[in-house]
Design a protein around this motif. Structure first.
Motif, PDB file in Angstrom:
ATOM      1  N   VAL A  91       0.845  -1.196   0.000  1.00 29.13           N
ATOM      2  CA  VAL A  91       0.000   0.000   0.000  1.00 29.13           C
ATOM      3  C   VAL A  91       0.882   1.248   0.000  1.00 29.13           C
ATOM      4  CG1 VAL A  91      -1.633   1.370   1.380  1.00 29.13           C
ATOM      5  CG2 VAL A  91      -2.033  -1.082   1.048  1.00 29.13           C
ATOM      6  N   VAL A  92       1.884   1.280   0.880  1.00 27.04           N
ATOM      7  CA  VAL A  92       2.794   2.426   0.946  1.00 27.04           C
ATOM      8  C   VAL A  92       3.499   2.618  -0.392  1.00 27.04           C
ATOM      9  CG1 VAL A  92       4.927   3.314   2.015  1.00 27.04           C
ATOM     10  CG2 VAL A  92       3.126   2.326   3.452  1.00 27.04           C
ATOM     11  N   ASN A  93       3.971   1.524  -0.969  1.00 30.62           N
ATOM     12  CA  ASN A  93       4.688   1.605  -2.249  1.00 30.62           C
ATOM     13  C   ASN A  93       3.808   2.056  -3.400  1.00 30.62           C
ATOM     14  OD1 ASN A  93       6.772  -1.271  -1.461  1.00 30.62           O
ATOM     15  ND2 ASN A  93       7.185   0.878  -1.125  1.00 30.62           N
ATOM     16  N   SER A  94       2.495   1.981  -3.227  1.00 37.72           N
ATOM     17  CA  SER A  94       1.589   2.397  -4.302  1.00 37.72           C
ATOM     18  C   SER A  94       0.924   3.753  -4.023  1.00 37.72           C
ATOM     19  CB  SER A  94       0.522   1.327  -4.533  1.00 37.72           C
ATOM     20  OG  SER A  94      -0.313   1.210  -3.396  1.00 37.72           O
ATOM     21  N   LEU A  95       1.367   4.455  -2.973  1.00 43.90           N
ATOM     22  CA  LEU A  95       0.808   5.775  -2.679  1.00 43.90           C
ATOM     23  C   LEU A  95       1.141   6.739  -3.812  1.00 43.90           C
ATOM     24  CD1 LEU A  95       1.641   6.019   1.149  1.00 43.90           C
ATOM     25  CD2 LEU A  95      -0.629   5.747   0.110  1.00 43.90           C
ATOM     26  N   PRO A  96       0.264   7.715  -4.055  1.00 41.71           N
ATOM     27  CA  PRO A  96       0.494   8.655  -5.163  1.00 41.71           C
ATOM     28  C   PRO A  96       1.701   9.557  -4.921  1.00 41.71           C
ATOM     29  CG  PRO A  96      -1.525   9.206  -3.955  1.00 41.71           C
ATOM     30  CD  PRO A  96      -0.999   7.947  -3.362  1.00 41.71           C
ATOM     31  N   ASN A  97       2.630   9.524  -5.856  1.00 44.67           N
ATOM     32  CA  ASN A  97       3.895  10.246  -5.719  1.00 44.67           C
ATOM     33  C   ASN A  97       3.764  11.755  -5.695  1.00 44.67           C
ATOM     34  OD1 ASN A  97       6.244   9.008  -5.106  1.00 44.67           O
ATOM     35  ND2 ASN A  97       6.650   8.303  -7.171  1.00 44.67           N
ATOM     36  N   GLU A  98       2.623  12.285  -6.159  1.00 46.21           N
ATOM     37  CA  GLU A  98       2.493  13.749  -6.145  1.00 46.21           C
ATOM     38  C   GLU A  98       2.363  14.297  -4.725  1.00 46.21           C
ATOM     39  OE1 GLU A  98      -1.788  12.357  -7.324  1.00 46.21           O
ATOM     40  OE2 GLU A  98       0.259  11.697  -7.694  1.00 46.21           O
ATOM     41  N   TYR A  99       2.148  13.411  -3.748  1.00 43.02           N
ATOM     42  CA  TYR A  99       2.031  13.838  -2.350  1.00 43.02           C
ATOM     43  C   TYR A  99       3.303  13.487  -1.594  1.00 43.02           C
ATOM     44  CZ  TYR A  99      -2.869  14.256  -3.537  1.00 43.02           C
ATOM     45  OH  TYR A  99      -4.053  14.601  -4.139  1.00 43.02           O
ATOM     46  N   GLY A 100       3.791  14.445  -0.826  1.00 43.21           N
ATOM     47  CA  GLY A 100       4.988  14.221  -0.036  1.00 43.21           C
ATOM     48  C   GLY A 100       4.700  13.797   1.394  1.00 43.21           C
ATOM     49  N   TYR A 101       3.474  14.066   1.868  1.00 42.66           N
ATOM     50  CA  TYR A 101       3.125  13.763   3.258  1.00 42.66           C
ATOM     51  C   TYR A 101       1.718  13.196   3.276  1.00 42.66           C
ATOM     52  CZ  TYR A 101       2.324  14.631   8.284  1.00 42.66           C
ATOM     53  OH  TYR A 101       2.032  14.520   9.608  1.00 42.66           O
ATOM     54  N   ILE A 102       1.623  11.919   3.640  1.00 43.84           N
ATOM     55  CA  ILE A 102       0.350  11.199   3.606  1.00 43.84           C
ATOM     56  C   ILE A 102       0.062  10.580   4.970  1.00 43.84           C
ATOM     57  CG2 ILE A 102      -0.886   9.227   2.567  1.00 43.84           C
ATOM     58  CD1 ILE A 102       0.628   9.770  -0.033  1.00 43.84           C
ATOM     59  N   GLY A 103      -1.200  10.631   5.378  1.00 44.23           N
ATOM     60  CA  GLY A 103      -1.662   9.929   6.564  1.00 44.23           C
ATOM     61  C   GLY A 103      -2.261   8.599   6.159  1.00 44.23           C
ATOM     62  N   LEU A 104      -1.988   7.553   6.923  1.00 48.64           N
ATOM     63  CA  LEU A 104      -2.543   6.223   6.662  1.00 48.64           C
ATOM     64  C   LEU A 104      -3.233   5.738   7.927  1.00 48.64           C
ATOM     65  CD1 LEU A 104      -0.893   3.370   4.690  1.00 48.64           C
ATOM     66  CD2 LEU A 104      -2.093   2.888   6.811  1.00 48.64           C
ATOM     67  N   VAL A 105      -4.543   5.525   7.854  1.00 49.27           N
ATOM     68  CA  VAL A 105      -5.317   5.076   9.012  1.00 49.27           C
ATOM     69  C   VAL A 105      -5.631   3.599   8.833  1.00 49.27           C
ATOM     70  CG1 VAL A 105      -7.380   5.430  10.417  1.00 49.27           C
ATOM     71  CG2 VAL A 105      -6.337   7.378   9.231  1.00 49.27           C
ATOM     72  N   GLY A 106      -5.205   2.796   9.809  1.00 50.54           N
ATOM     73  CA  GLY A 106      -5.386   1.352   9.693  1.00 50.54           C
ATOM     74  C   GLY A 106      -5.609   0.674  11.023  1.00 50.54           C
ATOM     75  N   HIS A 107      -5.331  -0.621  11.018  1.00 49.71           N
ATOM     76  CA  HIS A 107      -5.650  -1.524  12.124  1.00 49.71           C
ATOM     77  C   HIS A 107      -4.384  -2.187  12.659  1.00 49.71           C
ATOM     78  CE1 HIS A 107      -9.842  -1.560  10.476  1.00 49.71           C
ATOM     79  NE2 HIS A 107      -9.199  -1.482   9.329  1.00 49.71           N
ATOM     80  N   ASN A 108      -4.468  -2.643  13.886  1.00 49.04           N
ATOM     81  CA  ASN A 108      -3.415  -3.497  14.417  1.00 49.04           C
ATOM     82  C   ASN A 108      -3.792  -4.951  14.164  1.00 49.04           C
ATOM     83  OD1 ASN A 108      -1.224  -2.137  15.262  1.00 49.04           O
ATOM     84  ND2 ASN A 108      -1.654  -2.267  17.435  1.00 49.04           N
ATOM     85  N   PRO A 109      -2.844  -5.851  14.017  1.00 51.41           N
ATOM     86  CA  PRO A 109      -1.418  -5.661  14.279  1.00 51.41           C
ATOM     87  C   PRO A 109      -0.642  -5.030  13.114  1.00 51.41           C
ATOM     88  CG  PRO A 109      -1.789  -7.943  13.693  1.00 51.41           C
ATOM     89  CD  PRO A 109      -3.154  -7.268  13.707  1.00 51.41           C
ATOM     90  N   GLY A 110      -1.283  -4.827  11.982  1.00 49.81           N
ATOM     91  CA  GLY A 110      -0.593  -4.339  10.795  1.00 49.81           C
ATOM     92  C   GLY A 110       0.129  -3.018  10.982  1.00 49.81           C
ATOM     93  N   ILE A 111      -0.527  -2.046  11.647  1.00 48.74           N
ATOM     94  CA  ILE A 111       0.097  -0.725  11.832  1.00 48.74           C
ATOM     95  C   ILE A 111       1.369  -0.853  12.677  1.00 48.74           C
ATOM     96  CG2 ILE A 111      -0.200   1.530  12.963  1.00 48.74           C
ATOM     97  CD1 ILE A 111      -1.546   1.494  10.264  1.00 48.74           C
ATOM     98  N   SER A 112       1.321  -1.637  13.753  1.00 50.19           N
ATOM     99  CA  SER A 112       2.517  -1.852  14.587  1.00 50.19           C
ATOM    100  C   SER A 112       3.622  -2.534  13.797  1.00 50.19           C
ATOM    101  CB  SER A 112       2.178  -2.721  15.801  1.00 50.19           C
ATOM    102  OG  SER A 112       1.289  -2.071  16.654  1.00 50.19           O
TER     103      SER A 112
END
Length: 158
Positions: A91-112
């Motif tokens: 998901v991180v690797n596919s974030l849109p490159n035109e943005y330099g600062y992105i927030g990602l809201v998710g779940h544990n245990p994945g976020i940890s």
């Protein structure tokens, strides 16, 4: 340079009668999300956009952040829901490159797990915790293991 703020969804109900995907936030969770959005605003570390799991608890958390920080409505990505570490890296690797600062809201245990993978740091990530990771990379696709530097961490627990 890219920056990513990982946000675990706020406290959700565990009452019966809800499918996991449809669990709403508790009132205390809504208050925590508002408080943590205010922390970002006070520190002037506001993302350009927010990407979230479409589960109700993450979507509501993201909505509180985007409204309070006066951001565009969050973008949803089903791949964040119940995601493993490797799925979140994708998901991180596919974030849109035109943005330099992105927030990602998710779940544990994945976020940890993602926080540890990107920074090498083990942290407790309670509900509504936030971890700002800075990268020297200029392309989201190039971000990988321990490329990031944890530059800010906070949670409602303090």
């Amino acid at each position: 340079m890219k920056k990513l703020i990982l946000i675990r969804h706020a406290k959700a109900t565990h009452e019966s009668g809800y499918a996991d995907f449809d669990r709403p936030l508790k009132q205390s969770g809504m208050q925590d999300a508002l408080m943590m959005a205010e922390v970002l605003k006070d520190r002037s570390i506001v993302p350009e956009i927010v990407v979230t799991s479409p589960a109700l608890r993450t979507l509501t958390t993201a909505q509180i952040f985007t409204e309070h920080l006066q951001l565009p409505p969050s973008q949803t990505n089903i791949k964040i829901y119940e995601a493993s570490e490797s799925a979140l890296v994708n998901v991180v690797n596919s974030l849109p490159n035109e943005y330099g600062y992105i927030g990602l809201v998710g779940h544990n245990p994945g976020i940890s797990q993602l926080l540890h993978y990107l920074t090498g740091q083990l942290r407790d990530v309670p509900t509504c915790a936030m971890a700002l990771i800075s990268f020297d990379n200029d392309d989201w696709r190039s971000i990988s293991n321990e490329d990031g530097h944890l530059s800010f961490y906070d949670s409602p627990k303090g």
